[in-house]
Design a protein around this motif. Sequence first.
Motif: not given
Length: 484
Positions: A362, A364-366, A406
């Motif tokens: 979470d 990371r995506e932020h 990633r």
Amino acid sequence: METINDVSVNSPSSRFYNEMYNGAQVRAHYNHVHQVLSRMSLEDRVSRQTQMNGRLLEEGITFTLSGGDQPDALERTIPFDLIPRIIPATEWETIEQGTRQRVRALNAFLADIYHEQCILKDGLVPRRMVMGNRYFRTEMMRLPVPGGTYVTASGIDLIRDEKGDYFVLEDNLRSPSGFSYVFKSRSIMTHDFPELYFSYPVKGIERSLHDFRTSLRNLAPTDRAEPVIALLTPGSFNSAYFEHTFLAQQMGMELVEGRDLVCRDNKIYIRKLSGLKQVDVLYRRIDDDYLDPLAFRPDSMLGVAGLMNAYRFGNITIANAPGTGVADDKAIYTFVPEMIRYYLNERPILNNVPTYLMSRPDEREHVLGRLEEMVVKETSLSGGYGMLVGPASTEWERERFAAKIRENPDNYIAQPTIKLSTSPINLDGRVAHRHIDLRVFALADGKNVHVLPGGLTRVAMKEGSLVVNSSQGGGVKDTWVLSE
């Protein structure tokens, strides 16, 4: 009389906290500095700076630049600015207490993970982040360390945000550099600008080298009154070689390279013309990997074969202890406030910069959705390398970093871009404003933690740059802590 740089016209931007100015007003503790500089002509300020630069050259106060847009390593004098940074006594008290607290907690963490591993069993720090860390050394498991002190010398990097609040940016625990520039900066100011320096009640730093040597001496595995202490350097090609020679000279230590040492009967000796001289304490300024080819990298030419065995037999102290790097990893940094609560049962005095772990999906995506606002750092690198400064990055750079994150999220952290405080610098006799940080040095010997008053203010010499590291072209200022 000329005002410095027509300050009323060029007052610093209010987007950043400025050390000297509060808007167009001069902060009270900078009043006299401002008055003195204002009474000087532009030519006087240029002349004074030139005089100081000359002393840097005469004394060979250098740092080697490499990497980045610099094709070849370049040894140069470190940029020094004549306008000091001044820290009031009450402000310093918080920094000092917070640094001392942090170093105690980090030493407790290292002692724990190399013995009982309670913090891992209790789930406060993920086990895989420690056991899989490149700086975790299984060779150190269950190995007693003199005084329980893994980190003798540390450099804690602090920054201020736009409100003037201090935050810890990094903990440097392996072989932090910059001690020598603190002392040389002070020497230059007292010698070349005495009327300014002696007009302030500045805390002295003269005892700090004595305290440094005392910290090393107290960790010696012998009760001899004067144990043999040596500083292990990679050699003259190292970027911090000036510092190595300075510390050895000032503290009366032997300056040695790996080829100067030999192991006999699990003891380490210096080869001397007069014979072998046993070493009691080795202050190492080389990475773990190169300390001992029998224990770590077999191709190392910088260390000495048998050093770790001598260490295991208790015949020598290594400062800082091998394996300390696991505690200054940028991902582990996020857990230091929890370490303070866990080991010391205290409230953290200094806050961390909010940090996102890229291993957490979470977070990371932020971050990936806001890379242009973030500073991304590779966890195992230092010196300003392996970074993406989002606001200054190109779209291609952000795409490249997103792919790297990633591919290996454990290797990265991200932090919101802090509006680092600025400080005036003397640029060709005129005042310009540049971002700064503060490296605070602490010395621990198992009983006490001594914090050097002031530390080293590092300056990003490029306008707008947030990278202050000496290895990236950053400069330094003398840092004054007021005693009242």
